[in-house]
Design a protein around this motif. Structure first.
Motif, PDB file in Angstrom:
ATOM      1  N   VAL A  29       0.852  -1.330   0.115  1.00 23.56           N
ATOM      2  CA  VAL A  29       0.157  -0.156   0.120  1.00 23.56           C
ATOM      3  C   VAL A  29       0.789   1.229  -0.078  1.00 23.56           C
ATOM      4  O   VAL A  29       0.648   2.049  -0.858  1.00 23.56           O
ATOM      5  CB  VAL A  29      -0.949   0.093   1.031  1.00 23.56           C
ATOM      6  N   LEU A  33       1.040   4.292  -2.793  1.00 23.40           N
ATOM      7  CA  LEU A  33       0.964   5.722  -2.641  1.00 23.40           C
ATOM      8  C   LEU A  33       2.260   6.330  -2.782  1.00 23.40           C
ATOM      9  O   LEU A  33       1.988   7.819  -3.559  1.00 23.40           O
ATOM     10  CB  LEU A  33       1.001   5.570  -0.930  1.00 23.40           C
ATOM     11  N   ILE A  36       2.118   7.208  -6.581  1.00 22.70           N
ATOM     12  CA  ILE A  36       0.942   8.231  -6.695  1.00 22.70           C
ATOM     13  C   ILE A  36       1.601   9.675  -6.541  1.00 22.70           C
ATOM     14  O   ILE A  36       1.562  10.478  -7.364  1.00 22.70           O
ATOM     15  CB  ILE A  36      -0.288   8.275  -5.836  1.00 22.70           C
ATOM     16  N   TYR A  62      -2.738   8.547 -14.799  1.00 22.61           N
ATOM     17  CA  TYR A  62      -2.101   7.618 -14.114  1.00 22.61           C
ATOM     18  C   TYR A  62      -2.821   7.273 -12.823  1.00 22.61           C
ATOM     19  O   TYR A  62      -2.572   6.194 -12.066  1.00 22.61           O
ATOM     20  CB  TYR A  62      -0.506   7.920 -13.860  1.00 22.61           C
ATOM     21  N   ALA A  63      -3.195   8.403 -12.008  1.00 27.68           N
ATOM     22  CA  ALA A  63      -3.751   8.409 -11.011  1.00 27.68           C
ATOM     23  C   ALA A  63      -5.200   7.424 -10.977  1.00 27.68           C
ATOM     24  O   ALA A  63      -5.219   6.439 -10.070  1.00 27.68           O
ATOM     25  CB  ALA A  63      -4.113   9.751 -10.422  1.00 27.68           C
ATOM     26  N   GLY A  64      -5.543   7.222 -11.974  1.00 28.29           N
ATOM     27  CA  GLY A  64      -6.856   6.682 -12.218  1.00 28.29           C
ATOM     28  C   GLY A  64      -6.302   4.987 -12.257  1.00 28.29           C
ATOM     29  O   GLY A  64      -7.034   4.176 -11.585  1.00 28.29           O
ATOM     30  N   ILE A  66      -3.577   3.699 -11.140  1.00 23.15           N
ATOM     31  CA  ILE A  66      -2.962   3.288  -9.860  1.00 23.15           C
ATOM     32  C   ILE A  66      -4.043   3.181  -8.949  1.00 23.15           C
ATOM     33  O   ILE A  66      -3.961   2.264  -8.095  1.00 23.15           O
ATOM     34  CB  ILE A  66      -1.949   4.394  -9.345  1.00 23.15           C
ATOM     35  N   MET A  67      -4.961   3.883  -9.025  1.00 23.85           N
ATOM     36  CA  MET A  67      -6.368   3.622  -8.241  1.00 23.85           C
ATOM     37  C   MET A  67      -6.728   2.138  -8.102  1.00 23.85           C
ATOM     38  O   MET A  67      -7.172   1.193  -7.307  1.00 23.85           O
ATOM     39  CB  MET A  67      -7.460   4.424  -8.556  1.00 23.85           C
ATOM     40  N   VAL A  68      -6.775   1.535  -9.699  1.00 22.75           N
ATOM     41  CA  VAL A  68      -7.311   0.389  -9.933  1.00 22.75           C
ATOM     42  C   VAL A  68      -6.181  -0.618  -9.278  1.00 22.75           C
ATOM     43  O   VAL A  68      -6.412  -1.715  -8.690  1.00 22.75           O
ATOM     44  CB  VAL A  68      -7.510  -0.094 -11.232  1.00 22.75           C
ATOM     45  N   PHE A  70      -4.168  -0.197  -6.710  1.00 28.12           N
ATOM     46  CA  PHE A  70      -4.391  -0.120  -5.360  1.00 28.12           C
ATOM     47  C   PHE A  70      -5.453  -1.014  -4.926  1.00 28.12           C
ATOM     48  O   PHE A  70      -5.295  -1.975  -3.825  1.00 28.12           O
ATOM     49  CB  PHE A  70      -4.845   1.280  -4.851  1.00 28.12           C
ATOM     50  N   LEU A  71      -6.468  -1.092  -5.479  1.00 31.03           N
ATOM     51  CA  LEU A  71      -7.727  -1.938  -5.145  1.00 31.03           C
ATOM     52  C   LEU A  71      -7.370  -3.501  -5.328  1.00 31.03           C
ATOM     53  O   LEU A  71      -7.564  -4.287  -4.595  1.00 31.03           O
ATOM     54  CB  LEU A  71      -8.741  -1.773  -6.091  1.00 31.03           C
ATOM     55  N   ILE A  74      -5.230  -4.282  -2.149  1.00 32.20           N
ATOM     56  CA  ILE A  74      -6.022  -4.329  -0.978  1.00 32.20           C
ATOM     57  C   ILE A  74      -6.849  -5.726  -1.136  1.00 32.20           C
ATOM     58  O   ILE A  74      -6.757  -6.393   0.028  1.00 32.20           O
ATOM     59  CB  ILE A  74      -7.207  -3.089  -0.890  1.00 32.20           C
ATOM     60  N   MET A  75      -7.251  -5.912  -1.983  1.00 31.21           N
ATOM     61  CA  MET A  75      -8.239  -7.140  -2.125  1.00 31.21           C
ATOM     62  C   MET A  75      -7.535  -8.430  -2.347  1.00 31.21           C
ATOM     63  O   MET A  75      -7.997  -9.385  -1.767  1.00 31.21           O
ATOM     64  CB  MET A  75      -9.368  -6.949  -3.344  1.00 31.21           C
TER      65      MET A  75
ATOM     66  N   ILE B  77      -1.947   6.697   7.689  1.00 32.83           N
ATOM     67  CA  ILE B  77      -2.834   6.722   6.744  1.00 32.83           C
ATOM     68  C   ILE B  77      -4.209   7.028   7.420  1.00 32.83           C
ATOM     69  O   ILE B  77      -4.776   7.826   6.743  1.00 32.83           O
ATOM     70  CB  ILE B  77      -2.757   5.250   5.902  1.00 32.83           C
ATOM     71  N   SER B 128     -10.716  12.616 -10.576  1.00 35.40           N
ATOM     72  CA  SER B 128     -10.106  11.062 -10.549  1.00 35.40           C
ATOM     73  C   SER B 128      -9.334  10.967  -9.265  1.00 35.40           C
ATOM     74  O   SER B 128      -9.286   9.550  -8.864  1.00 35.40           O
ATOM     75  CB  SER B 128      -9.263  10.956 -11.520  1.00 35.40           C
ATOM     76  N   ILE B 129      -8.747  11.953  -8.575  1.00 34.69           N
ATOM     77  CA  ILE B 129      -7.795  11.630  -7.201  1.00 34.69           C
ATOM     78  C   ILE B 129      -8.816  11.739  -6.073  1.00 34.69           C
ATOM     79  O   ILE B 129      -8.462  11.319  -5.330  1.00 34.69           O
ATOM     80  CB  ILE B 129      -6.708  12.424  -7.208  1.00 34.69           C
ATOM     81  N   TYR B 132      -9.415   8.533  -3.481  1.00 32.39           N
ATOM     82  CA  TYR B 132      -8.458   7.924  -2.779  1.00 32.39           C
ATOM     83  C   TYR B 132      -8.537   8.310  -1.448  1.00 32.39           C
ATOM     84  O   TYR B 132      -8.321   7.227  -0.466  1.00 32.39           O
ATOM     85  CB  TYR B 132      -7.030   8.637  -3.075  1.00 32.39           C
ATOM     86  N   VAL B 135     -11.163   5.495   0.006  1.00 30.94           N
ATOM     87  CA  VAL B 135     -10.507   4.059   0.050  1.00 30.94           C
ATOM     88  C   VAL B 135      -9.601   4.068   0.910  1.00 30.94           C
ATOM     89  O   VAL B 135      -9.561   3.205   1.873  1.00 30.94           O
ATOM     90  CB  VAL B 135      -9.959   3.940  -1.240  1.00 30.94           C
ATOM     91  N   TRP B 139      -9.638   1.436   4.243  1.00 35.65           N
ATOM     92  CA  TRP B 139      -8.581   0.468   4.422  1.00 35.65           C
ATOM     93  C   TRP B 139      -7.768   0.632   5.601  1.00 35.65           C
ATOM     94  O   TRP B 139      -7.755  -0.534   6.360  1.00 35.65           O
ATOM     95  CB  TRP B 139      -7.652   0.415   3.174  1.00 35.65           C
ATOM     96  N   LEU B 147     -13.914  -1.233   5.296  1.00 39.29           N
ATOM     97  CA  LEU B 147     -13.400  -1.653   4.051  1.00 39.29           C
ATOM     98  C   LEU B 147     -14.092  -1.871   3.054  1.00 39.29           C
ATOM     99  O   LEU B 147     -14.188  -1.197   1.871  1.00 39.29           O
ATOM    100  CB  LEU B 147     -12.398  -2.694   4.220  1.00 39.29           C
ATOM    101  N   ILE B 151     -14.520   0.141  -0.633  1.00 37.33           N
ATOM    102  CA  ILE B 151     -14.206  -0.472  -2.205  1.00 37.33           C
ATOM    103  C   ILE B 151     -15.673  -0.178  -2.831  1.00 37.33           C
ATOM    104  O   ILE B 151     -15.711   0.186  -4.063  1.00 37.33           O
ATOM    105  CB  ILE B 151     -14.146  -2.181  -1.820  1.00 37.33           C
ATOM    106  N   ILE B 158     -15.725   5.167  -9.949  1.00 40.61           N
ATOM    107  CA  ILE B 158     -14.989   4.965 -11.114  1.00 40.61           C
ATOM    108  C   ILE B 158     -15.912   4.858 -12.181  1.00 40.61           C
ATOM    109  O   ILE B 158     -15.769   5.228 -13.228  1.00 40.61           O
ATOM    110  CB  ILE B 158     -14.087   3.589 -10.892  1.00 40.61           C
TER     111      ILE B 158
END
Lengths: 170, 338
Positions: A29, A33, A36, A62-64, A66-68, A70-71, A74-75, B77, B128-129, B132, B135, B139, B147, B151, B158
């Motif tokens: 994680v 970060l 980003i 890129y931020a979008g 990395i969001m994916v 990131f998920l 996590i998952m 965080i 788009s940011i 964060y 999320v 988390w 969580l 999600i 999105i």
């Protein structure tokens, strides 16, 4: 001139520090970060260089993306700590060797250039504006643009097919 | 760089943030009052005349609450997440044009960067940011409800971002510019884009409600299923910052909707004669849109999660694409005739 330098070195510090943090952090994680942060610092560099379109694309895409990522972290990984130590035994010496070669090349290019090189011409008015980029994209680079769009479409269809559960018969 | 310009920017930025903070305080009051009237109650009426000091009372109460950080939480965080959530909501309004006036022989533009030639892309980048913070909050709390809320909200944001982005394309095409100032000017020459772009306007409103996690799309904080969603472990001022973000985002989407589709700071005849009325005209439009958002919350029940996703992908996205297609076709045909 001085504020420009302060801005540049501040940004450079953030970019380099976040890149190092990305490499060294053992938690997935925190690595994401740092990535980003790095991309955002690069986006601000583009802004300083008078390319707002590129900067905003950098943030959005890129931020979008990395969001994916990131998920996924996590998952799927549950943000567990990675085990220490390299996984491939030859990886570390090889990376050091390659880094030294790159440094030598850069130093060669810097010190043994034949000519001092003319200062770069100032950007034209409207350079990098949405209009200019759009016109270039749809005239000079029309074919690559269309090919990429078909490639993306194929990837999208592929993703849908792969994730779809097979329908039971009968 | 000229010192006067720096001072002008700093003053404008401070005014913007102060307006947003006061707007947040009194938006909570407005929402509680209107919800109460919708439900045949009085609403807050004890603190100050007709309850006008209620936001202050809430703020003071939250400051004195104990700040709890869960033992298993990721502390850094956990503390950063509310801050990361607030910043996008504040910075996004920098590109909204507010008109300009002539004063002391120089033109004073009310907005911070209203003439930015990539204004719409800036809004897209900041949205788009903005996911964060939510999320990360979900988390880092180390709580399964939090969580799940985080999600859910990321999946929702999105999905609806696509429709939202495509809804931006219509006004940008009609004004043939990505600058919000040009879009408002184009509307002042013809009519509001809400009239010319009815599909785009509706798609934008629905997608914006989903994007800011407002009812009926407030899945990330569904009380029955998730106890409160991503901010379940937060207390005191950190909780207040999430609330601050939520209400600030309501204001922000109303401002964007008013600018893109309802003529922004421009009102026929009124602002042509008195340009300093621009911010007030925008304010009035925003109040009407905010009332609409509260009205929707008082009226509609929360949709189910799968319905939400189906609506986003199977209705909103095709409708937004169709809108872009129709706009392009009509503009092409009109161009041929002219």
């Amino acid at each position: 001139m001085i504020p420009d330098l302060i801005l540049f070195f501040g940004l450079a510090l953030v970019a380099v520090a976040s890149a190092i943090g990305l490499l060294l952090s053992r938690s997935a994680v925190y690595a994401a970060l740092n990535l980003i942060l790095n991309f955002t610092a690069i986006a601000v560099f583009y802004l300083v260089l008078d390319a707002p379109f590129l900067a905003l694309m950098q943030v959005t895409v890129y931020a979008g993306a990395i969001m994916v990522l990131f998920l996924f972290v996590i998952m799927l990984l549950g943000a567990e700590k990675l085990s220490t130590g390299p996984t491939l035994p030859y990886q570390r010496p090889l990376s050091i060797l390659l880094a030294v070669i790159l440094l030598l090349e850069a130093a060669y290019a810097l010190f043994f250039r034949s000519s001092p090189g003319a200062p770069p011409a100032p950007a034209l008015a409207g350079f990098g504006s949405p209009q200019a980029i759009g016109e270039t994209l749809f005239s000079a680079y029309l074919l690559p643009f269309e090919v990429v769009s078909i490639l993306l479409l194929a990837a999208m269809v592929g993703a849908i097919v792969l994730t779809k559960k097979p329908r039971r018969r009968g | 760089m000229d010192l006067g310009l720096w001072i002008e920017w700093i003053v404008k930025a401070i005014i913007l943030i102060v307006v947003l903070l006061i707007g947040f305080m009194y938006l909570t009051y407005m929402e509680r009052k209107f919800l109460a009237r919708f439900q045949n109650r009085y609403g807050p009426n004890r603190a100050g005349p007709v309850g006008l000091l209620q936001p202050m009372a809430d703020g003071i109460k939250l400051i004195f609450k104990e700040e709890v950080i869960p033992k298993q939480a990721d502390k850094l965080i956990f503390i950063l997440a509310p801050v990361i959530t607030v910043i996008p909501a504040w910075v996004i309004l920098a590109v909204i044009p507010l008109g300009s006036i002539q004063l002391f022989g120089r033109t004073i533009d009310f907005s911070l960067a209203g003439d930015l030639n990539v204004g719409i892309l800036y809004i897209m980048a900041v949205t788009s940011i903005s996911v964060y913070g939510i999320v990360l909050a979900g988390w880092s709390s180390n709580n399964k409800y939090a969580l799940l809320g985080g999600i859910r909200s990321s999946a929702q944001m999105i999905s609806y971002e696509l429709a939202l982005g495509l809804a931006f394309v219509g006004p940008a095409m009609m004004a043939s510019s990505l600058s919000l100032a040009r879009i408002v000017e184009a509307q002042s020459k013809t009519v509001w884009f809400a009239v010319l772009q009815p599909i785009g306007f509706v798609v934008f409103l629905v997608a914006a409600l989903a994007e800011i996690n407002r009812s009926p799309f407030d899945m990330p904080e569904a009380e029955q299923e998730l106890t409160a969603g991503y901010h379940v472990e937060y207390s005191g001022m950190k909780f207040a910052m999430f609330m601050l973000t939520e209400y600030t985002k309501m204001i922000v989407v109303s401002v964007i909707a008013a600018t893109l589709f309802l003529g922004g700071y421009h009102f026929p005849f009124l602002t042509d004669r008195w340009p300093w009325l621009g911010p007030l005209v925008l304010f009035a439009k925003v109040i009407i849109l905010l009332f609409g958002i509260i009205w929707v919350r008082a009226t509609l029940p929360r949709v189910r999660y799968d319905q939400l996703m189906a609506l986003g992908w199977k209705v909103m996205l095709p409708a937004a694409l169709l809108n872009v297609f129709i706009t392009a076709g009509v503009m092409y045909v009109l161009g041929m005739i002219a």
